[in-house]
Scaffold this active site. Sequence first.
Site, PDB file in Angstrom:
ATOM      1  N   PHE A 189      -8.834  40.331   4.696  1.00  0.00           N
ATOM      2  CA  PHE A 189      -9.759  39.786   3.704  1.00  0.00           C
ATOM      3  C   PHE A 189     -11.126  40.455   3.720  1.00  0.00           C
ATOM      4  CE2 PHE A 189      -7.030  35.936   4.393  1.00  0.00           C
ATOM      5  CZ  PHE A 189      -6.339  36.091   3.207  1.00  0.00           C
ATOM      6  N   GLY A 190     -11.320  41.417   4.592  1.00  0.00           N
ATOM      7  CA  GLY A 190     -12.596  42.099   4.572  1.00  0.00           C
ATOM      8  C   GLY A 190     -13.038  42.520   5.957  1.00  0.00           C
ATOM      9  N   PRO A 191     -14.161  43.255   6.045  1.00  0.00           N
ATOM     10  CA  PRO A 191     -14.646  43.785   7.320  1.00  0.00           C
ATOM     11  C   PRO A 191     -15.364  42.736   8.160  1.00  0.00           C
ATOM     12  CG  PRO A 191     -16.114  44.424   5.549  1.00  0.00           C
ATOM     13  CD  PRO A 191     -14.973  43.710   4.896  1.00  0.00           C
ATOM     14  N   LYS A 233     -18.125  37.939   9.414  1.00  0.00           N
ATOM     15  CA  LYS A 233     -16.953  38.235   8.604  1.00  0.00           C
ATOM     16  C   LYS A 233     -17.352  38.168   7.134  1.00  0.00           C
ATOM     17  CE  LYS A 233     -12.331  36.410   7.547  1.00  0.00           C
ATOM     18  NZ  LYS A 233     -11.364  35.336   7.860  1.00  0.00           N
ATOM     19  N   ASP A 241      -1.018  31.941  10.442  1.00  0.00           N
ATOM     20  CA  ASP A 241      -1.285  33.382  10.559  1.00  0.00           C
ATOM     21  C   ASP A 241      -1.660  33.743  11.995  1.00  0.00           C
ATOM     22  OD1 ASP A 241      -1.377  35.944   9.609  1.00  0.00           O
ATOM     23  OD2 ASP A 241      -3.438  35.817   8.884  1.00  0.00           O
TER      24      ASP A 241
END
Length: 868
Positions: free
Chosen positions: A562-564, A579, A676
């Site tokens: 979902f992103g860095p 995040k 997850d």
Amino acid sequence: MSTSSSKWLYICELFESLLLCSKVYHLCVLVDLQMILALGPLKFSADWEYENFGFHNNLLPLYLCLCVVCSWLKASALTDGMTALQSLKDGETLISNGGNFELGFFSPGRSKGRYLGIWYKNIPVRTVVWVANRRNPIKDSSGLLVVNNTGSLVLSNGSSSVVWSTSSARMAQDPLLQLLDLGNLVIRDIRDNNADNYLWQSFDYPSDTLLPGMKLGWDLRTRLNRRITSWRSSDDPAPGELSSGVELDAYPQLMMYRGTQKFFRGGPWNGLRFSGAPELKKNPVFEFNFVSNKEEVYYVYQLLNKSVITRLVLNETAMTRQRYVWVETDMSWKLYSSVPRDYCDTYGLCGANGMCVISDSPVCQCLEGFKPKFGRNWNFMDWSQGCIPEEPLDCSRKHDFIRISGMKLPDTTHTWVNGSMNLRKCKEACLKNCSCMAYSNSDISGRGNGCVLWFGDLIDIRQFFDGGQDLYIRVPSSKQANRSWVVIAVVVVPIASICVLLLLICFLLRRRMKGNDKNEEQGGPSAVAEREDLGLPLLDLATVAQATGDFSVDNQLGEGGFGPVYKGVLMDGQNIAVKRLSKGSGQGLNEFKNEVKLIAKLQHRNLVRLLACCIEEDEKILIYEYMCNGSLDSVIFDQSRGSLLDWSQRFSIICGIARGLLYLHQDSRLRIIHRDLKASNVLLDDALNPKISDFGMARPFGGDQSQGNTRRIVGTYGYMAPEYALYGLFSVKSDVFSFGILLLEIVSGKKNTGFDNPQNHCNLIGYVWQLWREGRPLELIGPPLDDVLVQHEVMRCTHVGLLCIQQNPDDRPNMSTVVLMLNGESALPQPKEPGFLIDVIQSEACLLSITNASHSVNDITITTMEGR
């Protein structure tokens, strides 16, 4: 035995004694009555029969009929009991009056020895509840049980050697052996008007099973100690190592022993239940009671619903005391409860003055006012030496007490009890004795306070989330004063901080109100609307950008689905992990709010802590505590870093993840399914303690709900359970599957998919399964290990991992069982074939990678896959 059957028996015996005076009686000796019944009428020689016996031929049929009737009456009279000089042979049985139990000879399992025992009559699975000759089996079917003239039972073999017998303090004039419908074998005197006045009863000498109405404990008048002792095995009913009974201290307690060593302690009775058994509550199945007076000290339970069949049994193989309930529809025994229930139930695990908290990592901690006796050993999880006072107790100084709630009371070996003393006087009594270390109520039922004092070290203490009681620990007054200041600080400082934070938020909201209004006029999303009650501090974008060097690539720690994620430093010097959700990520505003709301409410040392968030302009940013050792995958899958991780650290990480997942599934306010769980979503702090992170895909459940389904499949290739990947069915067992994969990855240092293996296995599951079937699981971690203890732990972890990834979700253990299995020594069930569905998913992923090289089978989170 009924009165009428006794009369018939008397008539039959009188008739037989009269026949002894006649020569004709010898005809019944020479001719087997059973042969007469089986073969029909016999042809006798007139010369031989009538001349020698002088018996009129018209009376012979009448005599034979009387023999048959008399034998039938005797057999009928012996259905539930027998009198003196009668016998029970191998092949014959006694049945209780109501038909619940049966007494006879049997051979357990594969054994060829014969034992006299009692079992359930109407249950197809033979379940033995009592054995007479446990130590001395009979080698053949020559066993014979008789009641002698004094009212004692004598069991002998074919050579007339006594293999087992009973004795009684009183002699019976007219003894009767009877099997009661409770499963109790008793001897009483028929001439005694009190039918419950037994000369001997099997309930006083239990085997491995405690039945309803059976007393577990002491008869102080005769010093009889009723204990249950496990079978050595399912083939051998001889007394095993495991035993359970009531320990007679000043404050009696329930105890289990392994040999002569204390193994599990149920604790003392506190008026409601045993102190170490919070699950022992009122229920519709049975009621329980504990009796302690000058004559008897015992525990007993009675059935409330007579249609229920339940038993309490010691199982040496599993090293547990188990309660089973018979389920008629399934025709099987179902496990109702079992102790020890977890690692903290191990007797004295944390040593003297140590307390066990199952949700903590490590589970042992010193009581307040105490410190580890040997700090180095304690840090290496050797808690056996326990804790010592931080300050020696000086009797010339003033002392006070710290209250700790939810406690299983310490071992009561060195205690003093006063059942009428209230808690205030109890405290005064403890202060007057310099060696008194703690006090508590002996009765919390409301009938009376009671007082119990402990002297010397406090042993075998644990804390419960639901249950236990208050325990007051003695400390110097200075310690209590310091604690009071700490309490004030803990209460006042957060309140003051919240007030300051609220003022700051109000100021920022007013400052940006115009900008928000303008944004709404343009049709864009409202920042104020997004800032619903998320339960966390809100940081402005400028502060976050400054902390991360304007989201510099040099500060980037990694990038997830979902992103860095960036490393940042706040103005006060605090390190943070930031995040930043990418605008094109699959996680939208709903997932973002979900993660914030969930993790803000979770408090556990094995879950990552969310510090703040930022919702400004189009940004959605989470601010976490910084983990200096990064994610777990960056350690275990890196050859150089992974080699520095020894087995004890790997095992500690496995146990920590298991406890964190157990908290999500069972102990948090809402039941939470992570969906997850993977190596990259487990972070490691400076002490390599694992912390589960990334709750964007988590699903909370309320009440007893534990599963659901969805058409939007989310998760990661390589970790998803088959039923979830194919059909969208998710539950706590799908998390267990992911944990099993992660466990095997930690043990082996290999990813589940895409690892290089000489045998060309497509994933780790197939590789491990083959090693297990071939008896080579230690090859999973490379060269053979010399340390036997490490080998045992590696084998056990691999075993648990395979149990977690079984194809059928119902076959997988829950996380409470997993935690117990990882830290226990009991035998584990054999794993069934694992879920190989990942092969199908991997094949699809491989096809996908041909057309889009950016996809990764083991790392990318799925957010749009539909259930088939």
